[in-house]
Write a protein that holds these residues in place. Structure first.
Motif, short mmCIF file in Angstrom:
data_model
loop_
_atom_site.label_atom_id
_atom_site.label_comp_id
_atom_site.label_asym_id
_atom_site.label_seq_id
_atom_site.Cartn_x
_atom_site.Cartn_y
_atom_site.Cartn_z
N ASP A 43 0.85 -1.18 0.00
CA ASP A 43 0.00 0.00 0.00
C ASP A 43 0.88 1.23 0.00
O ASP A 43 2.09 1.16 -0.17
CB ASP A 43 -0.96 -0.02 1.19
N LEU A 44 0.27 2.39 0.20
CA LEU A 44 0.99 3.65 0.11
C LEU A 44 1.47 4.15 1.46
O LEU A 44 1.78 5.32 1.61
CB LEU A 44 0.10 4.71 -0.55
N SER A 45 1.56 3.30 2.46
CA SER A 45 1.99 3.75 3.77
C SER A 45 3.43 4.22 3.76
O SER A 45 3.85 4.97 4.63
CB SER A 45 1.82 2.61 4.80
N MET A 46 4.21 3.79 2.76
CA MET A 46 5.62 4.17 2.69
C MET A 46 5.84 5.30 1.69
O MET A 46 6.97 5.66 1.40
CB MET A 46 6.47 2.96 2.28
N ILE A 197 5.74 12.41 -19.09
CA ILE A 197 5.80 11.62 -17.87
C ILE A 197 4.77 10.49 -17.95
O ILE A 197 3.71 10.66 -18.55
CB ILE A 197 5.57 12.45 -16.60
N ALA A 198 5.11 9.37 -17.36
CA ALA A 198 4.19 8.25 -17.18
C ALA A 198 4.26 7.85 -15.71
O ALA A 198 5.31 7.43 -15.23
CB ALA A 198 4.56 7.07 -18.08
N VAL A 199 3.15 8.02 -15.00
CA VAL A 199 3.09 7.74 -13.56
C VAL A 199 2.38 6.41 -13.35
O VAL A 199 1.22 6.26 -13.77
CB VAL A 199 2.35 8.85 -12.80
N THR A 200 3.06 5.46 -12.75
CA THR A 200 2.49 4.13 -12.52
C THR A 200 2.20 3.93 -11.05
O THR A 200 3.08 4.08 -10.20
CB THR A 200 3.45 3.03 -13.02
N ASN A 201 0.96 3.60 -10.76
CA ASN A 201 0.51 3.31 -9.41
C ASN A 201 0.36 1.80 -9.26
O ASN A 201 -0.55 1.20 -9.81
CB ASN A 201 -0.83 4.02 -9.15
N SER A 202 1.29 1.18 -8.54
CA SER A 202 1.30 -0.28 -8.41
C SER A 202 0.63 -0.74 -7.12
O SER A 202 0.92 -1.83 -6.62
CB SER A 202 2.74 -0.81 -8.45
N THR A 203 -0.26 0.07 -6.57
CA THR A 203 -0.90 -0.26 -5.31
C THR A 203 -2.37 -0.62 -5.53
O THR A 203 -2.88 -0.57 -6.66
CB THR A 203 -0.82 0.93 -4.33
N SER A 204 -3.03 -0.96 -4.45
CA SER A 204 -4.44 -1.37 -4.53
C SER A 204 -5.40 -0.22 -4.23
O SER A 204 -6.59 -0.45 -4.07
CB SER A 204 -4.69 -2.52 -3.54
N SER A 205 -4.89 1.02 -4.14
CA SER A 205 -5.77 2.17 -3.89
C SER A 205 -5.36 3.31 -4.81
O SER A 205 -4.25 3.34 -5.34
CB SER A 205 -5.68 2.60 -2.43
N SER A 206 -6.25 4.28 -4.97
CA SER A 206 -5.99 5.41 -5.85
C SER A 206 -5.03 6.40 -5.20
O SER A 206 -4.93 6.49 -3.99
CB SER A 206 -7.30 6.13 -6.19
N ILE A 207 -4.32 7.13 -6.05
CA ILE A 207 -3.48 8.23 -5.60
C ILE A 207 -3.86 9.48 -6.37
O ILE A 207 -4.51 9.40 -7.41
CB ILE A 207 -1.98 7.93 -5.78
N PRO A 372 -6.87 17.93 -8.85
CA PRO A 372 -5.83 16.89 -8.95
C PRO A 372 -6.22 15.80 -9.92
O PRO A 372 -7.41 15.58 -10.21
CB PRO A 372 -5.74 16.36 -7.51
N ILE A 373 -5.22 15.11 -10.44
CA ILE A 373 -5.43 13.97 -11.33
C ILE A 373 -5.46 12.69 -10.50
O ILE A 373 -4.56 12.44 -9.72
CB ILE A 373 -4.31 13.90 -12.38
N SER A 374 -6.52 11.93 -10.64
CA SER A 374 -6.66 10.68 -9.90
C SER A 374 -6.12 9.52 -10.73
O SER A 374 -6.47 9.37 -11.91
CB SER A 374 -8.13 10.43 -9.55
N ILE A 375 -5.23 8.74 -10.12
CA ILE A 375 -4.63 7.58 -10.78
C ILE A 375 -5.09 6.34 -10.04
O ILE A 375 -4.79 6.17 -8.86
CB ILE A 375 -3.09 7.67 -10.80
#
Length: 392
Positions: A43-46, A197-207, A372-375
């Motif tokens: 997750d995004l805790s880190m 830019i290409a932003v990759t979100n490899s988590t299970s929640s949105s950023i 903001p842009i939601s990913i």
């Protein structure tokens, strides 16, 4: 070929910019990313604990690994200068690990090259050189629990192309757990410079992504410079975006917000009211009885040939995908365009600050500041900008 990323596999496909000029040609090696699943989904805790420490840059290694593409490397202190040059004479200079583009000399109609970017060099507190201006990224990403991360250091991922066609330099930055990664691709063409830019979100929640490209375009003076093609565009007056590379007169604002990423800290609470304290979110909504400030009123650009004489800092919420600046003093025009971003940032220090050429520039770039842009989870978002000579 060196590959420092374990999460991406680059392939060749064009990035389709909206309505490029007739003479604008884009390298066939623009990016498509393929994400590979992680063994253990994080997750995004880190997100907030991103590491900014990298091994010292080995210039000899870079020369041996990436030579033959029209790129050269030079060591300056703890930084590395990456120089790209096409066969027709256009060239660009990039700094590592900051990712700052300090120079773009474009081929002109008269056969020579002209510097399009504005940079200032000053002595830092420790005696080192402080470089501001050029083209940079001011981005921040945030998770639903309020953790934030900004890419501040970049590593060279790959170099492609040739001086005859185009030269492409790929940079990477990620949080410490590699849950979020950004690939930043700079491509020098014979007649334009693109930044993607290409932003990759490899988590299970949105950023959420907020921020802007910032391109400081050099001009003879703001007084002699005009923005062409913005008539009918909507905008809001907002404070200048302050990052490590921003050039802002010290007394531009009545109440300076400081250095670094302070503008992002001020923006996020208002943008994301459900993610913590939001201050005056309801102010000026027409229901609370409060009077709207100038920063809350949306205006419409009435001039198709808008002079940059007066100081301004605006976020355009509705504007053409491409427009240009005409500098009568240099008898030169610079075209700018965007893809992926809905907003456009324009900042001019105005002619009152034009002392010794330090503030002879206008700053612009595609942005996501008001919204903001939601990913989404396991998703990739792409956006970019291009700078070109509309007279070719």
């Amino acid at each position: 070929m060196a590959n420092n990323s374990l999460l991406f596999s680059p392939k060749y496909a064009p990035l389709a910019f909206t309505n490029p000029s007739k003479q604008l040609k884009f390298c066939h090696s623009s990016l498509v990313f393929t994400s590979h699943p992680l063994k253990h989904k994080k997750d995004l805790s880190m997100l907030a604990s991103a590491s900014s420490s990298f091994p010292p840059i080995n210039v000899d290694y870079l020369e041996s690994e990436f030579s033959g593409h029209g790129v050269s490397f030079a060591e300056i202190g703890e930084s590395c200068v990456v120089r790209m040059r096409t066969e027709n004479g256009s060239l660009s200079t990039l700094m590592l690990p900051s990712g700052l583009i300090t120079s773009y000399k474009a081929r002109m109609w008269h056969g020579g090259t002209v510097e399009l970017l504005h940079t200032n060099v000053a002595d830092g507190d420790d005696g080192s050189a402080v470089i501001q201006g050029g083209v940079s990224l001011g981005l921040m990403l945030a998770s639903e629990d309020g953790n934030k991360w900004s890419p501040r250091t970049w590593v060279l991922h790959d170099v492609k192309g040739s001086p005859q066609d185009c030269i492409q330099v790929e940079l990477m930055s990620s949080d410490s757990e590699k849950t979020v990664e950004i690939k930043y691709t700079l491509t020098l063409h014979p007649d334009n410079l693109t930044s993607e830019i290409a932003v990759t979100n490899s988590t299970s929640s949105s950023i959420q992504l907020v921020g802007s490209f910032m391109s400081h375009l050099t001009v003879s003076s703001p007084d002699a410079t005009y923005a062409i093609g913005l008539e009918g565009s909507n905008y809001l007056n907002k404070p200048p975006l302050e990052t490590k590379f921003s050039i802002i007169p010290p007394d531009f604002k009545d109440k300076p917000t400081g250095q670094g990423q302070s503008w992002v800290k001020a923006v996020f609470p208002g943008l994301l009211p459900n993610w913590g304290s939001n201050g005056n979110v309801e102010a000026g909504d027409g229901k609370s009885g409060l009077v709207k400030t100038d920063e809350e009123i949306e205006f419409e650009e009435e001039d198709n040939y808008a002079q940059m004489t007066d100081k301004m800092s605006r976020i355009y919420t509705y504007a053409p995908r491409r427009f240009s600046f005409n500098d009568k003093g240099r008898r030169n025009s610079v075209g700018v365009g965007r893809d992926g971003f809905d907003e456009m940032y324009i900042f001019s220090p105005g002619s009152a600050y034009d002392l010794y050429g330090k503030y002879s520039f206008v700053c612009t770039g595609p942005s996501a500041m008001l919204k903001p842009i939601s990913i989404g989870p396991e998703d990739v978002w792409r956006g970019g900008q291009f700078i070109y000579n509309p007279n070719l």
